[in-house]
Design a protein around this motif. Structure first.
Motif, PDB file in Angstrom:
ATOM      1  N   ASN A  32      11.325  -6.685   9.657  1.00  0.00           N
ATOM      2  CA  ASN A  32      12.185  -7.852   9.522  1.00  0.00           C
ATOM      3  C   ASN A  32      12.071  -8.769  10.730  1.00  0.00           C
ATOM      4  O   ASN A  32      11.704  -8.341  11.808  1.00  0.00           O
ATOM      5  N   ASN A  33      12.395 -10.022  10.509  1.00  0.00           N
ATOM      6  CA  ASN A  33      12.548 -10.941  11.623  1.00  0.00           C
ATOM      7  C   ASN A  33      13.969 -10.843  12.149  1.00  0.00           C
ATOM      8  O   ASN A  33      14.916 -10.766  11.375  1.00  0.00           O
ATOM      9  N   TYR A  34      14.114 -10.862  13.436  1.00  0.00           N
ATOM     10  CA  TYR A  34      15.416 -10.750  14.062  1.00  0.00           C
ATOM     11  C   TYR A  34      15.652 -11.905  15.017  1.00  0.00           C
ATOM     12  O   TYR A  34      14.734 -12.570  15.468  1.00  0.00           O
ATOM     13  N   CYS A  35      16.893 -12.120  15.318  1.00  0.00           N
ATOM     14  CA  CYS A  35      17.275 -12.969  16.428  1.00  0.00           C
ATOM     15  C   CYS A  35      17.453 -12.033  17.617  1.00  0.00           C
ATOM     16  O   CYS A  35      18.204 -11.054  17.533  1.00  0.00           O
ATOM     17  N   MET A  36      16.742 -12.294  18.706  1.00  0.00           N
ATOM     18  CA  MET A  36      16.803 -11.452  19.900  1.00  0.00           C
ATOM     19  C   MET A  36      17.515 -12.217  21.006  1.00  0.00           C
ATOM     20  O   MET A  36      17.227 -13.400  21.230  1.00  0.00           O
ATOM     21  N   ALA A  37      18.405 -11.565  21.708  1.00  0.00           N
ATOM     22  CA  ALA A  37      19.212 -12.268  22.698  1.00  0.00           C
ATOM     23  C   ALA A  37      19.379 -11.466  23.975  1.00  0.00           C
ATOM     24  O   ALA A  37      19.214 -10.245  23.986  1.00  0.00           O
ATOM     25  N   TRP A  38      19.720 -12.172  25.011  1.00  0.00           N
ATOM     26  CA  TRP A  38      20.157 -11.573  26.276  1.00  0.00           C
ATOM     27  C   TRP A  38      21.616 -11.948  26.499  1.00  0.00           C
ATOM     28  O   TRP A  38      21.985 -13.116  26.357  1.00  0.00           O
ATOM     29  N   PHE A  39      22.404 -10.948  26.835  1.00  0.00           N
ATOM     30  CA  PHE A  39      23.792 -11.132  27.240  1.00  0.00           C
ATOM     31  C   PHE A  39      23.958 -10.544  28.644  1.00  0.00           C
ATOM     32  O   PHE A  39      23.118  -9.750  29.090  1.00  0.00           O
ATOM     33  N   ARG A  40      25.031 -10.899  29.292  1.00  0.00           N
ATOM     34  CA  ARG A  40      25.312 -10.284  30.581  1.00  0.00           C
ATOM     35  C   ARG A  40      26.813 -10.069  30.747  1.00  0.00           C
ATOM     36  O   ARG A  40      27.620 -10.810  30.174  1.00  0.00           O
ATOM     37  N   GLN A  41      27.115  -9.043  31.535  1.00  0.00           N
ATOM     38  CA  GLN A  41      28.506  -8.706  31.812  1.00  0.00           C
ATOM     39  C   GLN A  41      28.674  -8.649  33.316  1.00  0.00           C
ATOM     40  O   GLN A  41      28.094  -7.784  33.988  1.00  0.00           O
ATOM     41  N   ALA A  42      29.449  -9.565  33.845  1.00  0.00           N
ATOM     42  CA  ALA A  42      29.660  -9.640  35.290  1.00  0.00           C
ATOM     43  C   ALA A  42      30.576  -8.505  35.745  1.00  0.00           C
ATOM     44  O   ALA A  42      31.379  -7.983  34.958  1.00  0.00           O
ATOM     45  N   PRO A  43      30.510  -8.130  37.012  1.00  0.00           N
ATOM     46  CA  PRO A  43      31.364  -7.058  37.525  1.00  0.00           C
ATOM     47  C   PRO A  43      32.838  -7.371  37.319  1.00  0.00           C
ATOM     48  O   PRO A  43      33.288  -8.493  37.562  1.00  0.00           O
ATOM     49  N   GLY A  44      33.583  -6.372  36.877  1.00  0.00           N
ATOM     50  CA  GLY A  44      35.016  -6.540  36.683  1.00  0.00           C
ATOM     51  C   GLY A  44      35.411  -7.221  35.401  1.00  0.00           C
ATOM     52  O   GLY A  44      36.601  -7.393  35.137  1.00  0.00           O
ATOM     53  N   LYS A  45      34.476  -7.644  34.599  1.00  0.00           N
ATOM     54  CA  LYS A  45      34.781  -8.336  33.346  1.00  0.00           C
ATOM     55  C   LYS A  45      34.523  -7.384  32.183  1.00  0.00           C
ATOM     56  O   LYS A  45      33.525  -7.513  31.449  1.00  0.00           O
ATOM     57  N   GLU A  46      35.441  -6.464  32.000  1.00  0.00           N
ATOM     58  CA  GLU A  46      35.278  -5.495  30.941  1.00  0.00           C
ATOM     59  C   GLU A  46      35.398  -6.176  29.584  1.00  0.00           C
ATOM     60  O   GLU A  46      36.264  -7.024  29.373  1.00  0.00           O
ATOM     61  N   GLN A  86      12.522 -14.130  32.171  1.00  0.00           N
ATOM     62  CA  GLN A  86      12.100 -14.490  33.520  1.00  0.00           C
ATOM     63  C   GLN A  86      13.236 -15.261  34.174  1.00  0.00           C
ATOM     64  O   GLN A  86      13.667 -16.295  33.662  1.00  0.00           O
ATOM     65  N   MET A  87      13.709 -14.755  35.292  1.00  0.00           N
ATOM     66  CA  MET A  87      14.847 -15.360  35.971  1.00  0.00           C
ATOM     67  C   MET A  87      14.402 -15.849  37.339  1.00  0.00           C
ATOM     68  O   MET A  87      13.992 -15.048  38.181  1.00  0.00           O
ATOM     69  N   ASN A  88      14.457 -17.137  37.551  1.00  0.00           N
ATOM     70  CA  ASN A  88      14.079 -17.747  38.824  1.00  0.00           C
ATOM     71  C   ASN A  88      15.294 -18.392  39.472  1.00  0.00           C
ATOM     72  O   ASN A  88      16.319 -18.620  38.823  1.00  0.00           O
ATOM     73  N   SER A  89      15.169 -18.694  40.744  1.00  0.00           N
ATOM     74  CA  SER A  89      16.257 -19.355  41.493  1.00  0.00           C
ATOM     75  C   SER A  89      17.579 -18.625  41.269  1.00  0.00           C
ATOM     76  O   SER A  89      18.608 -19.255  40.973  1.00  0.00           O
ATOM     77  N   LEU A  90      17.551 -17.335  41.410  1.00  0.00           N
ATOM     78  CA  LEU A  90      18.743 -16.532  41.132  1.00  0.00           C
ATOM     79  C   LEU A  90      19.872 -16.854  42.101  1.00  0.00           C
ATOM     80  O   LEU A  90      19.635 -17.144  43.291  1.00  0.00           O
ATOM     81  N   LYS A  91      21.087 -16.793  41.586  1.00  0.00           N
ATOM     82  CA  LYS A  91      22.282 -17.077  42.365  1.00  0.00           C
ATOM     83  C   LYS A  91      23.177 -15.836  42.374  1.00  0.00           C
ATOM     84  O   LYS A  91      23.097 -15.007  41.449  1.00  0.00           O
ATOM     85  N   PRO A  92      24.053 -15.715  43.354  1.00  0.00           N
ATOM     86  CA  PRO A  92      24.968 -14.563  43.363  1.00  0.00           C
ATOM     87  C   PRO A  92      25.781 -14.453  42.077  1.00  0.00           C
ATOM     88  O   PRO A  92      26.083 -13.331  41.630  1.00  0.00           O
ATOM     89  N   GLU A  93      26.107 -15.567  41.471  1.00  0.00           N
ATOM     90  CA  GLU A  93      26.888 -15.516  40.230  1.00  0.00           C
ATOM     91  C   GLU A  93      26.078 -15.031  39.031  1.00  0.00           C
ATOM     92  O   GLU A  93      26.635 -14.844  37.945  1.00  0.00           O
ATOM     93  N   ASP A  94      24.787 -14.821  39.209  1.00  0.00           N
ATOM     94  CA  ASP A  94      23.976 -14.207  38.158  1.00  0.00           C
ATOM     95  C   ASP A  94      24.091 -12.686  38.182  1.00  0.00           C
ATOM     96  O   ASP A  94      23.555 -12.012  37.291  1.00  0.00           O
ATOM     97  N   THR A  95      24.757 -12.157  39.196  1.00  0.00           N
ATOM     98  CA  THR A  95      24.943 -10.712  39.286  1.00  0.00           C
ATOM     99  C   THR A  95      25.685 -10.196  38.065  1.00  0.00           C
ATOM    100  O   THR A  95      26.779 -10.672  37.739  1.00  0.00           O
ATOM    101  N   ALA A  96      25.081  -9.237  37.373  1.00  0.00           N
ATOM    102  CA  ALA A  96      25.665  -8.715  36.138  1.00  0.00           C
ATOM    103  C   ALA A  96      24.804  -7.590  35.598  1.00  0.00           C
ATOM    104  O   ALA A  96      23.670  -7.398  36.038  1.00  0.00           O
ATOM    105  N   MET A  97      25.359  -6.886  34.628  1.00  0.00           N
ATOM    106  CA  MET A  97      24.559  -5.986  33.810  1.00  0.00           C
ATOM    107  C   MET A  97      24.010  -6.839  32.672  1.00  0.00           C
ATOM    108  O   MET A  97      24.774  -7.514  31.982  1.00  0.00           O
ATOM    109  N   TYR A  98      22.708  -6.807  32.500  1.00  0.00           N
ATOM    110  CA  TYR A  98      22.049  -7.614  31.482  1.00  0.00           C
ATOM    111  C   TYR A  98      21.681  -6.727  30.296  1.00  0.00           C
ATOM    112  O   TYR A  98      21.084  -5.669  30.458  1.00  0.00           O
ATOM    113  N   TYR A  99      22.048  -7.206  29.125  1.00  0.00           N
ATOM    114  CA  TYR A  99      21.814  -6.460  27.891  1.00  0.00           C
ATOM    115  C   TYR A  99      20.916  -7.256  26.956  1.00  0.00           C
ATOM    116  O   TYR A  99      21.051  -8.476  26.831  1.00  0.00           O
TER     117      TYR A  99
END
Length: 126
Positions: A32-46, A86-99
Motif C-alpha cells: 500500500n501507499n502510505y503517508c509517512m510523517a515525523w513527529f516530535r515530543q519535547a521534554p516535559g510535554k507528555e 535531514q535536520m540542519n541549523s538545529l536549535k535548542p528548541e528542536d530538542t525532543a524525541m523524534y518519532y
C-alpha cells in the motif's frame, strides 16, 4: 501491520546537523501507499506531539511545519523502505524525541496515523 524503526538521534550543538532514518517493514507497508510523517515530543510535554513533516508516498508530496521549513528536509530511499529527516541549523528548541509514523491516507495529526516507531532522541545544546 507496519513496523517502523527510527535511528540517527544524537546530541549536537546549536547550528549542527543530524539525519534521522525510519525503516519500514511489514506486509501491509509493501502492498500500500502510505503517508509517512515525523513527529516530535519535547521534554516535559507528555502526550503532546508536534507534527514536523509528512511525505505522501503515492505522489511524493511533502509538507513541513512552519517551524522547521527551510531547515529540515524529508526524503526517502524506496529500495530500502527508508524515510529520512535531514535536520540542519538545529536549535535548542528542536530538542525532543523524534518519532516516525505512518497513516493510510493522512498523517499530519496524531489521530490520522496508524503506526508509530519507538522514537529516537535528539538533543541540541546551546
Amino acid at each position: 501491520q507496519v513496523h517502523l524503526v527510527e535511528s540517527g538521534g544524537d546530541s549536537v550543538q546549536a547550528g549542527g546537523s543530524l539525519r534521522l532514518s525510519c525503516t519500514a517493514s511489514g506486509s501491509a507497508y509493501g502492498n500500500n501507499n502510505y503517508c509517512m510523517a515525523w513527529f516530535r515530543q519535547a521534554p516535559g510535554k507528555e502526550d503532546d506531539y508536534d507534527w514536523v513533516a509528512a511525505m505522501y508516498t503515492a505522489d511524493n508530496m511533502i509538507l513541513y511545519n512552519a517551524s522547521v521549513k527551510g531547515r529540515f528536509t524529508v526524503s526517502r530511499d524506496n529500495a530500502k523502505n527508508t524515510l529520512f529527516l535531514q535536520m540542519n541549523s538545529l536549535k535548542p528548541e528542536d530538542t525532543a524525541m523524534y518519532y516516525c509514523a505512518a497513516g493510510r491516507s493522512l498523517c499530519t495529526t496524531v489521530d490520522t496515523t496508524n503506526y508509530w516507531g519507538q522514537g529516537t532522541q535528539v538533543t541540541v545544546s546551546s
